[in-house]
Design an enzyme around this catalytic site. Structure first.
Site, mmCIF file in Angstrom:
data_model
loop_
_atom_site.group_PDB
_atom_site.id
_atom_site.type_symbol
_atom_site.label_atom_id
_atom_site.label_comp_id
_atom_site.label_asym_id
_atom_site.label_seq_id
_atom_site.Cartn_x
_atom_site.Cartn_y
_atom_site.Cartn_z
ATOM 1 N N LEU A 102 -5.065 -6.534 9.148
ATOM 2 C CA LEU A 102 -6.030 -7.511 8.651
ATOM 3 C C LEU A 102 -5.470 -8.215 7.426
ATOM 4 O O LEU A 102 -4.929 -7.543 6.551
ATOM 5 C CB LEU A 102 -7.355 -6.818 8.293
ATOM 6 C CG LEU A 102 -8.146 -6.321 9.499
ATOM 7 C CD1 LEU A 102 -9.306 -5.457 9.062
ATOM 8 C CD2 LEU A 102 -8.646 -7.501 10.343
ATOM 9 N N HIS A 154 -0.245 3.917 8.318
ATOM 10 C CA HIS A 154 -1.273 4.842 8.814
ATOM 11 C C HIS A 154 -0.584 5.799 9.774
ATOM 12 O O HIS A 154 0.345 5.399 10.478
ATOM 13 C CB HIS A 154 -2.365 4.088 9.584
ATOM 14 C CG HIS A 154 -3.213 3.193 8.743
ATOM 15 N ND1 HIS A 154 -4.264 3.664 7.987
ATOM 16 C CD2 HIS A 154 -3.151 1.861 8.527
ATOM 17 C CE1 HIS A 154 -4.831 2.641 7.352
ATOM 18 N NE2 HIS A 154 -4.171 1.536 7.651
ATOM 19 N N HIS A 185 0.865 -1.185 0.000
ATOM 20 C CA HIS A 185 0.000 0.000 0.000
ATOM 21 C C HIS A 185 0.899 1.231 0.000
ATOM 22 O O HIS A 185 1.591 1.484 0.990
ATOM 23 C CB HIS A 185 -0.888 0.008 1.243
ATOM 24 C CG HIS A 185 -1.812 -1.169 1.307
ATOM 25 N ND1 HIS A 185 -3.091 -1.144 0.812
ATOM 26 C CD2 HIS A 185 -1.604 -2.434 1.761
ATOM 27 C CE1 HIS A 185 -3.651 -2.335 0.970
ATOM 28 N NE2 HIS A 185 -2.764 -3.143 1.547
ATOM 29 N N LEU A 186 0.881 1.949 -1.109
ATOM 30 C CA LEU A 186 1.737 3.150 -1.194
ATOM 31 C C LEU A 186 0.970 4.426 -0.878
ATOM 32 O O LEU A 186 1.583 5.493 -0.783
ATOM 33 C CB LEU A 186 2.391 3.249 -2.580
ATOM 34 C CG LEU A 186 3.432 2.167 -2.895
ATOM 35 C CD1 LEU A 186 4.020 2.391 -4.290
ATOM 36 C CD2 LEU A 186 4.557 2.144 -1.858
ATOM 37 N N ALA A 240 -6.394 -0.646 10.665
ATOM 38 C CA ALA A 240 -5.614 -1.874 10.479
ATOM 39 C C ALA A 240 -4.471 -1.602 9.520
ATOM 40 O O ALA A 240 -4.658 -0.969 8.483
ATOM 41 C CB ALA A 240 -6.503 -2.965 9.913
ATOM 42 N N ASN A 288 -6.683 0.399 -3.031
ATOM 43 C CA ASN A 288 -7.724 0.835 -2.077
ATOM 44 C C ASN A 288 -7.506 2.270 -1.617
ATOM 45 O O ASN A 288 -7.371 2.564 -0.441
ATOM 46 C CB ASN A 288 -7.822 -0.130 -0.881
ATOM 47 C CG ASN A 288 -6.555 -0.208 -0.043
ATOM 48 O OD1 ASN A 288 -5.448 -0.002 -0.540
ATOM 49 N ND2 ASN A 288 -6.705 -0.497 1.237
ATOM 50 N N HIS A 338 -1.521 -12.232 1.559
ATOM 51 C CA HIS A 338 -1.188 -12.172 2.989
ATOM 52 C C HIS A 338 -1.848 -13.280 3.806
ATOM 53 O O HIS A 338 -2.642 -13.019 4.703
ATOM 54 C CB HIS A 338 -1.506 -10.799 3.584
ATOM 55 C CG HIS A 338 -2.820 -10.189 3.144
ATOM 56 N ND1 HIS A 338 -4.022 -10.817 3.290
ATOM 57 C CD2 HIS A 338 -3.094 -9.001 2.568
ATOM 58 C CE1 HIS A 338 -4.984 -10.044 2.823
ATOM 59 N NE2 HIS A 338 -4.437 -8.931 2.372
HETATM 60 O O1 DOR Z 1 -4.056 -4.358 7.671
HETATM 61 C C1 DOR Z 1 -4.448 -4.029 6.562
HETATM 62 N N1 DOR Z 1 -4.273 -2.779 6.102
HETATM 63 N N2 DOR Z 1 -5.086 -4.924 5.810
HETATM 64 C C2 DOR Z 1 -5.674 -4.596 4.660
HETATM 65 O O2 DOR Z 1 -6.245 -5.448 4.034
HETATM 66 C C3 DOR Z 1 -5.672 -3.198 4.183
HETATM 67 C C4 DOR Z 1 -4.554 -2.459 4.739
HETATM 68 C C5 DOR Z 1 -4.664 -0.975 4.577
HETATM 69 O O3 DOR Z 1 -4.992 -0.503 3.481
HETATM 70 O O4 DOR Z 1 -4.414 -0.246 5.551
HETATM 71 ZN ZN ZN Z 2 -2.956 -5.164 1.764
#
Ligand code: DOR
Ligand code: ZN
Length: 350
Positions: A222, A254, A18-19, A266, A44, A177
């Site tokens: 997650l 995050h 996730h960038l 998450a 996402n 994952h």
């Molecule tokens: O822990 C997670 N973070 N699991 C995910 O599936 C999405 C990801 C996120 O975009 O923060």
């Molecule tokens: Zn992911």
């Protein structure tokens, strides 16, 4: 330096990252690009990347955020929705924009509200993807609230993944994952068109890490980390040499305030320590000779891409991991914050 204190690998790739976007993207991108030549970039965002145009524009923003000297190529993905157009997905793939498409069950995780409510809604898309051999990347958790959160991956296999593969037996699928023994067993038994990524954190922590002396939001991701027996099954799979299993960090940054909250997000930001963390796991398992397969060879083989032409070096030296990183975008706590690791990335070999 003797061989055991140094590792030279074909430059690795990250098959799940996730960038983010904006100032967060500018903060984190080089932490991935410093090590990995390519990365499968998750779609996402808000709003999600559902069109070829959006993916092209996002790819440009990523390239603008990365130091060009690092030689990094982002591989883009399409975010599948209930009413996504199969033609758009296929066109993106044909034009070299979409390397793969991602299935988020609706509301399974961060920014998945626009995800898929019922896999049967994707029949036409999956049929098309199967025919053009475009990989489907799966967040494998059911969202049924009557299912215990620690069981949602295993139940997803039974209710969604196995039946879908029975209907599309040649579909190329990456079970992303994975966190359970059941997932390891399923992928191992499936055909060569089914592979899986494994994160550094799921190799290193079990679910106790989230509750050690208090609630530990920086270990919350997650799918959740599971019991120790599952972690051990993941370690065996990753270090087995089986080409179905390959590196995907799921590095998911995050801001601290979004993690340390009454309803924390998450995601574990492991990009600054990912390859070092994998090296530690393979070292502990007596499998350093298999790290290159997992990190640099199995992924490209699965995706039908060439392995990278350059090599990188890891050295057995202490690496002190900062408690937090401070960016214009805010503060982010990395995986292994405040700890000292025994392997350090030492750059490209010339
Ligand atoms: O822990 C997670 N973070 N699991 C995910 O599936 C999405 C990801 C996120 O975009 O923060
Ligand atoms: Zn992911």
């Amino acid at each position: 330096m003797n061989a055991a204190n140094e590792l030279v690998l074909i430059r690795p790739d990250d098959w799940h990252v996730h960038l983010r976007d904006g100032d967060l993207l500018r903060a984190v991108a080089d932490h991935t690009a410093r090590v990995f030549a390519r990365a499968i970039v998750m779609p996402n965002l808000k709003p999600p990347v559902t069109t070829v145009a959006a993916a092209r524009a996002y790819r440009e923003r990523i390239l603008a955020a990365v130091d060009p000297a690092l030689g990094f190529t982002p591989l883009m993905t399409a975010y599948l929705t209930d009413d996504i157009d199969p033609d758009e997905i296929a066109r993106g793939h044909a034009e070299g924009v979409f390397t793969a498409a991602k299935l988020y069950p609706a509301n399974a995780t961060t920014n998945s509200a626009a995800g898929v409510t019922d896999i049967r809604r994707l029949d036409r898309v999956l049929e098309r993807m199967q025919s053009i051999d475009m990989p489907l990347l799966v967040h494998g958790e059911v969202v049924d609230h009557t299912v215990d959160v620690f069981d949602r991956e295993a139940v997803f296999i039974e209710r969604v993944l196995a039946p879908t593969l029975a209907r599309f037996p040649a579909l190329r699928v990456v079970f992303e994952h994975i966190t359970t023994r059941q997932a390891v067993e399923f992928v191992t038994a499936a055909g060569p068109n089914v592979g899986a990524t494994i994160t550094p954190h799921h190799l290193e922590i079990n679910r106790n890490a989230m509750f050690e002396g208090g609630i530990r939001p920086h270990f919350y991701c997650l799918p959740l980390a599971k019991r120790e027996a599952h972690r051990l099954a993941l370690r065996r799979a990753a270090t087995s040499g089986n080409p179905k299993f390959f590196l995907g960090t799921d590095s998911a940054p995050h801001r601290v305030a979004d993690k340390e909250s009454a309803c924390g997000c998450a995601g574990i930001w492991n990009a600054p320590v990912a390859i070092e963390s994998y090296a530690r796991v393979f070292d502990e398992e007596g499998a350093l000779d298999r790290l290159e397969g997992f990190a640099s060879i199995h992924g490209p083989r699965f995706y039908g891409l060439p392995v990278n032409a350059t090599r990188v070096r890891l050295v057995r030296e202490p690496l002190a991991v900062p408690e937090r990183y401070t960016f214009d975008a805010g503060e982010i706590v990395p995986f292994h914050a405040g700890r000292t690791l025994g392997w350090r990335y030492a750059g490209a070999v010339d």
